[in-house]
Design a protein around this motif. Structure first.
Motif, PDB file in Angstrom:
ATOM      1  N   ASN A  87       0.500  -1.502  -0.327  1.00 59.98           N
ATOM      2  CA  ASN A  87      -0.570   0.037  -0.206  1.00 59.98           C
ATOM      3  C   ASN A  87       0.710   1.313  -0.138  1.00 59.98           C
ATOM      4  O   ASN A  87       0.792   2.607  -0.022  1.00 59.98           O
ATOM      5  N   ASP A  88       2.432   1.080  -0.196  1.00 58.93           N
ATOM      6  CA  ASP A  88       3.146   1.642  -0.149  1.00 58.93           C
ATOM      7  C   ASP A  88       3.411   2.425  -1.368  1.00 58.93           C
ATOM      8  O   ASP A  88       4.456   1.387  -1.872  1.00 58.93           O
ATOM      9  N   MET A  89       3.613   3.660  -1.436  1.00 59.17           N
ATOM     10  CA  MET A  89       3.988   4.358  -3.336  1.00 59.17           C
ATOM     11  C   MET A  89       5.773   3.807  -3.175  1.00 59.17           C
ATOM     12  O   MET A  89       5.774   3.643  -4.377  1.00 59.17           O
ATOM     13  N   ARG A  90       6.345   3.793  -2.194  1.00 52.85           N
ATOM     14  CA  ARG A  90       7.744   3.812  -2.419  1.00 52.85           C
ATOM     15  C   ARG A  90       8.008   2.455  -2.753  1.00 52.85           C
ATOM     16  O   ARG A  90       9.091   1.473  -3.791  1.00 52.85           O
ATOM     17  N   ASP A  91       7.310   1.314  -2.677  1.00 54.34           N
ATOM     18  CA  ASP A  91       7.298  -0.249  -2.954  1.00 54.34           C
ATOM     19  C   ASP A  91       7.006  -0.247  -3.889  1.00 54.34           C
ATOM     20  O   ASP A  91       7.554  -0.930  -4.884  1.00 54.34           O
ATOM     21  N   ILE A  92       5.206   0.125  -4.520  1.00 52.72           N
ATOM     22  CA  ILE A  92       4.980   0.308  -5.395  1.00 52.72           C
ATOM     23  C   ILE A  92       6.332   0.518  -7.138  1.00 52.72           C
ATOM     24  O   ILE A  92       6.138   0.465  -7.909  1.00 52.72           O
ATOM     25  N   GLN A  93       6.879   1.788  -6.278  1.00 50.92           N
ATOM     26  CA  GLN A  93       7.203   2.355  -7.304  1.00 50.92           C
ATOM     27  C   GLN A  93       8.619   1.272  -7.524  1.00 50.92           C
ATOM     28  O   GLN A  93       8.896   0.962  -8.733  1.00 50.92           O
TER      29      GLN A  93
ATOM     30  N   GLN B  19      11.306  -2.274 -11.182  1.00 51.34           N
ATOM     31  CA  GLN B  19      12.017  -3.639 -11.561  1.00 51.34           C
ATOM     32  C   GLN B  19      10.977  -4.685 -12.917  1.00 51.34           C
ATOM     33  O   GLN B  19      11.613  -5.508 -12.811  1.00 51.34           O
ATOM     34  N   GLY B  20      10.231  -3.273 -13.377  1.00 44.24           N
ATOM     35  CA  GLY B  20       9.223  -4.671 -14.268  1.00 44.24           C
ATOM     36  C   GLY B  20       7.917  -4.902 -13.988  1.00 44.24           C
ATOM     37  O   GLY B  20       7.124  -5.720 -14.343  1.00 44.24           O
TER      38      GLY B  20
ATOM     39  N   LEU C 107       0.247  -0.700 -13.426  1.00 44.46           N
ATOM     40  CA  LEU C 107      -0.815  -0.501 -13.738  1.00 44.46           C
ATOM     41  C   LEU C 107      -1.623   0.500 -12.431  1.00 44.46           C
ATOM     42  O   LEU C 107      -2.136   1.527 -12.682  1.00 44.46           O
ATOM     43  N   ALA C 108      -1.079   0.401 -10.878  1.00 46.97           N
ATOM     44  CA  ALA C 108      -1.345   0.839  -9.922  1.00 46.97           C
ATOM     45  C   ALA C 108      -0.683   2.334  -9.752  1.00 46.97           C
ATOM     46  O   ALA C 108      -2.089   3.912  -9.393  1.00 46.97           O
ATOM     47  N   LEU C 109       0.079   2.690  -9.997  1.00 48.44           N
ATOM     48  CA  LEU C 109       0.685   4.082 -10.225  1.00 48.44           C
ATOM     49  C   LEU C 109      -0.421   4.722 -11.577  1.00 48.44           C
ATOM     50  O   LEU C 109      -0.572   6.218 -11.346  1.00 48.44           O
ATOM     51  N   ASP C 110      -0.469   3.866 -12.682  1.00 41.47           N
ATOM     52  CA  ASP C 110      -1.126   4.690 -14.016  1.00 41.47           C
ATOM     53  C   ASP C 110      -2.370   5.393 -13.577  1.00 41.47           C
ATOM     54  O   ASP C 110      -3.195   6.466 -14.461  1.00 41.47           O
TER      55      ASP C 110
END
Ligand code: ADP
Length: 394
Positions: free
Chosen positions: A276-282, A287-288, A294-297
């Motif tokens: 749920n944290d942007m840092r991990d999602i980014q 890393q592909g 998609l979550a970022l988009d």
């Protein structure tokens, strides 16, 4: 005059102590505890810390304790937290299950530990009291509306701070003063210049986007509950209401289970499957990981949708402001949200954007008609100022 502002989570207590003896007011102390199991002890420890730091001799040195309360039935603005207000908060527990119950418990403990010290709450809905009704209503039958099913709006303290501070930074003390006095006079303070139009993007663990005209909100992306609007950390954000009965019939799940999944398993966590944290999602997206990307988009698309809505309603915008954990720290998301808006006069300066983290800055290019700003929010200060004003009311 010393005012303590307490931020109550279900297992956390954070605070800031402000001194209003001189102008401008001063932040004397801030601190907090995570993983609190005994809330009463946490409150006593907080007071002991303030004592040992020499800021107070005893709890009675506090002129008041202020709380950033979320929502109550039939109550908004800045009010004394007596039993009738706590009952009104309880009545809306179902709309803010993560927020109202810990606040009610914590406020009762504060009143036992600090008898005689006034406890006041500034409700997060307060900033939207003056928004046009057309922006705050759902097209539900009248009996639904009578139950309180309408748009309320949240993050009011943060968006109010941005309304005041952005007006100051843009050289509009008249609008800053109007925003500051909003809860006193409902927007009657006159403005001497042209209309000032701001879109403020509070992007963090939970996110909302608010349009303000001359320091007052015209609408916001969060509606009935903080579960709506942009995708939140693990809360769903906007969803067609028919999704819930459809899901229940298809799966046989209970309403409680559906609610749990929408609260805990949805949002950026649900989309990315990572965190749920942007840092991990980014990191995962870099890393592909396609779901993380998609979550970022989806987050960016939703932010742009709301910005577009207020851009139209305000008939342009003077400044686009980013605040909160993501808004203040994540240059790549600010860039994605501002991409390809040059025809609307919104042009980011990539170097200034990349260099800006958790600090006040102008990050638009010199050729941008619209100023793009980063302003660290200060919700506790807004609470403390309103509490002081309320205490001083004749
Ligand atoms: P909350 O709504 O819980 O107060 P925040 O405003 O702190 O949350 O925002 C949390 C989000 O902001 C997280 O997704 C996190 O990735 C991001 N964030 C917070 N601080 C930073 C930081 N220093 N650097 C990068 N991202 C951050």
């Amino acid at each position: 005059m010393k005012i303590l502002v307490a931020n109550l989570g279900s297992t956390s207590l954070k605070w800031r102590l402000f001194d209003f003896s001189n102008s401008p007011e001063r932040l004397l102390h801030k601190g907090g505890y995570e993983r609190v199991s005994d809330y009463s002890k946490a409150i006593r420890d907080c007071l002991a810390e303030l004592q040992s730091a020499g800021h107070i001799h005893s709890g009675s040195d506090l002129a008041a304790v202020g709380f950033k309360t979320v929502i109550a039935q039939g109550v908004s603005g800045c009010v004394r937290l007596d039993e009738s207000v706590l009952a009104a908060m309880e009545a809306f527990n179902g709309l803010a299950p993560a927020h109202n119950p810990p606040y009610i418990t914590g406020i009762r403990l504060f009143s036992q530990i600090l008898p005689g010290v006034p406890l006041l709450g500034l409700f997060e809905t307060a900033f939207y009291q003056f928004a046009p009704e057309a922006n705050m209503r759902y097209a539900v039958p009248e009996n639904w509306y009578q139950l309180g099913i309408r748009r309320w709006g949240f993050h009011g303290a943060s968006h109010k701070f941005i309304a005041e501070r952005s007006a100051e930074l843009l050289g509009r003390p008249d609008v800053a003063e109007r925003a500051r006095r909003l809860y006193v006079d409902g927007g009657a303070t006159p403005v001497s210049g042209p209309p000032l139009r701001i879109i403020s993007c509070h992007l963090g663990g939970s996110s909302s986007i608010t349009g303000t005209l001359n320091g007052a909100a015209i609408g916001t992306s969060m509606g009935l509950t903080p579960q709506s609007g942009l995708p939140q950390n693990n809360r769903v954000g906007d969803l067609d209401s028919f999704a819930v009965p459809y899901f229940l019939r298809q799966t046989g799940a209970t309403i409680d289970e559906a609610e749990r999944q929408l609260c805990k398993e949805g949002g950026l966590k649900g989309l990315s499957g990572v965190s749920n944290d942007m840092r991990d999602i980014q990191t995962a997206a870099d890393q592909g990981n396609a779901k993380a990307k998609l979550a970022l988009d989806v987050f960016v698309a939703s932010a742009r949708q709301w910005i577009g809505s207020y851009l139209l309603q305000l008939n342009s915008v003077d400044a686009l402001v980013f605040t909160a954990g993501i808004g203040e720290n994540r240059a790549e998301l600010r860039a994605a949200i501002c991409a390809s808006l040059d025809q609307l006069g919104i042009i980011l300066d990539p170097d200034k954007n990349a260099a800006t983290r958790a600090t006040e800055a102008v990050i638009s290019s010199a050729s941008s008609r619209v100023k793009i700003l980063v302003i660290p929010t200060n919700e506790e200060l807004v609470v403390a100022r309103e509490v002081k004003r309320q205490l001083e009311r004749p």
